[in-house]
Motif scaffolding. Structure first.
Motif, PDB file in Angstrom:
ATOM      1  N   UNK A  39       0.822  -1.204   0.000  1.00  0.00           N
ATOM      2  CA  UNK A  39       0.000   0.000   0.000  1.00  0.00           C
ATOM      3  C   UNK A  39       0.856   1.255   0.000  1.00  0.00           C
ATOM      4  N   UNK A  40       0.304   2.328  -0.517  1.00  0.00           N
ATOM      5  CA  UNK A  40       1.047   3.577  -0.677  1.00  0.00           C
ATOM      6  C   UNK A  40       1.505   4.147   0.665  1.00  0.00           C
ATOM      7  N   UNK A  41       0.654   4.036   1.675  1.00  0.00           N
ATOM      8  CA  UNK A  41       0.987   4.599   2.985  1.00  0.00           C
ATOM      9  C   UNK A  41       2.253   3.963   3.548  1.00  0.00           C
ATOM     10  N   UNK A  42       2.321   2.641   3.499  1.00  0.00           N
ATOM     11  CA  UNK A  42       3.479   1.916   4.046  1.00  0.00           C
ATOM     12  C   UNK A  42       4.735   2.205   3.237  1.00  0.00           C
ATOM     13  N   UNK A  43       4.614   2.166   1.928  1.00  0.00           N
ATOM     14  CA  UNK A  43       5.769   2.450   1.067  1.00  0.00           C
ATOM     15  C   UNK A  43       6.274   3.873   1.301  1.00  0.00           C
ATOM     16  N   UNK A  44       5.359   4.805   1.490  1.00  0.00           N
ATOM     17  CA  UNK A  44       5.747   6.187   1.735  1.00  0.00           C
ATOM     18  C   UNK A  44       6.553   6.357   3.012  1.00  0.00           C
ATOM     19  N   UNK A  45       6.188   5.620   4.061  1.00  0.00           N
ATOM     20  CA  UNK A  45       6.956   5.668   5.308  1.00  0.00           C
ATOM     21  C   UNK A  45       8.385   5.180   5.062  1.00  0.00           C
ATOM     22  N   UNK A  46       8.515   4.099   4.300  1.00  0.00           N
ATOM     23  CA  UNK A  46       9.847   3.595   3.978  1.00  0.00           C
ATOM     24  C   UNK A  46      10.654   4.600   3.174  1.00  0.00           C
ATOM     25  N   UNK A  47      10.013   5.265   2.235  1.00  0.00           N
ATOM     26  CA  UNK A  47      10.709   6.235   1.392  1.00  0.00           C
ATOM     27  C   UNK A  47      11.147   7.467   2.181  1.00  0.00           C
ATOM     28  N   UNK A  48      10.462   7.766   3.277  1.00  0.00           N
ATOM     29  CA  UNK A  48      10.897   8.875   4.124  1.00  0.00           C
ATOM     30  C   UNK A  48      12.306   8.624   4.650  1.00  0.00           C
TER      31      UNK A  48
END
Length: 265
Positions: A39-48
């Motif tokens: 999901x986008x939310x989880x991937x976004x946390x990783x990309x931070x």
């Protein structure tokens, strides 16, 4: 340039171009797979966390080692001097990341980013210790070895990350993918390169490396910070989902540009 060297160079550039294209395809595909699975939310946390680590990696990837490629009268002491300077710089960067991790996580308003950043920062050290062997291989036009590492690292890293995602590791799958990719990519060069670092360098070797590389360090810092600023701003003000969407779009554009620029460079 003799005919033999021209032929080896042309074949090497072709091989490296194919390897770079395959690498970019694998990395983009894996990003899409992660987005679907996590999901986008989880991937976004990783990309931070990864966006911050990329800053550190860039500072050690093509700064001090560039001196080794362009230096005409390169001596063995220059290699060891560059290696230890890079290793020291990597450890300093990792230390800064470890100390600043809670503050960075607070800026993002995502507490998990602190632990992700601390673990993912080990790739900065991987890049640093491999920079001199990579420069030596590039200087010798050993493109076949460089092409293998370019492809094998993302493939094995992607496989490890995919297995972790399917195993329920969530956002840590992204970190696992990058750590495995870095270990493979930067570990392979030590199998191909016979040179090993020592402490036989002199002060002049350190001065030669630092005089050239300190300027490169400033240029690289400014360049990568400018590129990554939108990621930092989006992560802070719009959140992880928006960052994931931005990263997907930017990776497609960046990959297409990289496919053209990297072979020419």
């Amino acid at each position: 340039m003799s005919g033999s060297i021209k032929s080896d160079f042309s074949a090497g550039v072709t091989l490296m171009s194919l390897a770079i294209w395959l690498e970019q395809a694998v990395l983009f595909l894996m990003f899409i797979v992660y987005a679907r699975l996590l999901g986008a939310e989880t991937v976004g946390v990783g990309m931070m966390a990864i966006a911050v680590v990329l800053l550190g990696e860039t500072l050690v990837r093509e700064t001090f080692s560039d001196f080794l490629i362009q230096r005409v009268d390169l001596q063995r002491g220059h290699l060891s001097a560059a290696f230890w300077l890079l290793t020291g710089l990597a450890l300093v960067i990792m230390g800064v990341f470890w100390i600043a991790a809670p503050a960075i996580a607070a800026a993002y308003d995502e507490p998990q980013v602190a632990d992700l950043l601390r673990v993912a920062s080990v790739t900065v050290l991987f890049v640093a210790v491999a920079a001199v062997p990579v420069a030596s291989l590039r200087r010798r036009l050993a493109f076949s070895t460089l092409a293998v590492r370019t492809v094998l690292g993302p493939v094995l890293g992607g496989a490890a990350g995919l297995a972790a995602a399917l195993g329920g590791w969530g956002v840590w799958s992204l970190v696992i993918q990058r750590v495995v990719q870095g270990a493979v990519t930067d570990g392979l060069v030590w199998l191909a390169e016979k040179w090993r670092p020592d402490f036989s360098f002199r002060k002049q070797h350190l001065a030669d490396v630092w005089q050239f590389s300190s300027r490169m360090l400033g240029l690289r810092s400014a360049g990568v910070f400018a590129v990554q600023t939108p990621s930092y701003a989006i992560g802070i003000f719009l959140g992880p989902a928006a960052l994931a969407l931005y990263t997907a779009a930017w990776r497609l554009v960046d990959a297409l540009a990289f496919l053209i620029v990297a072979p020419i460079r």
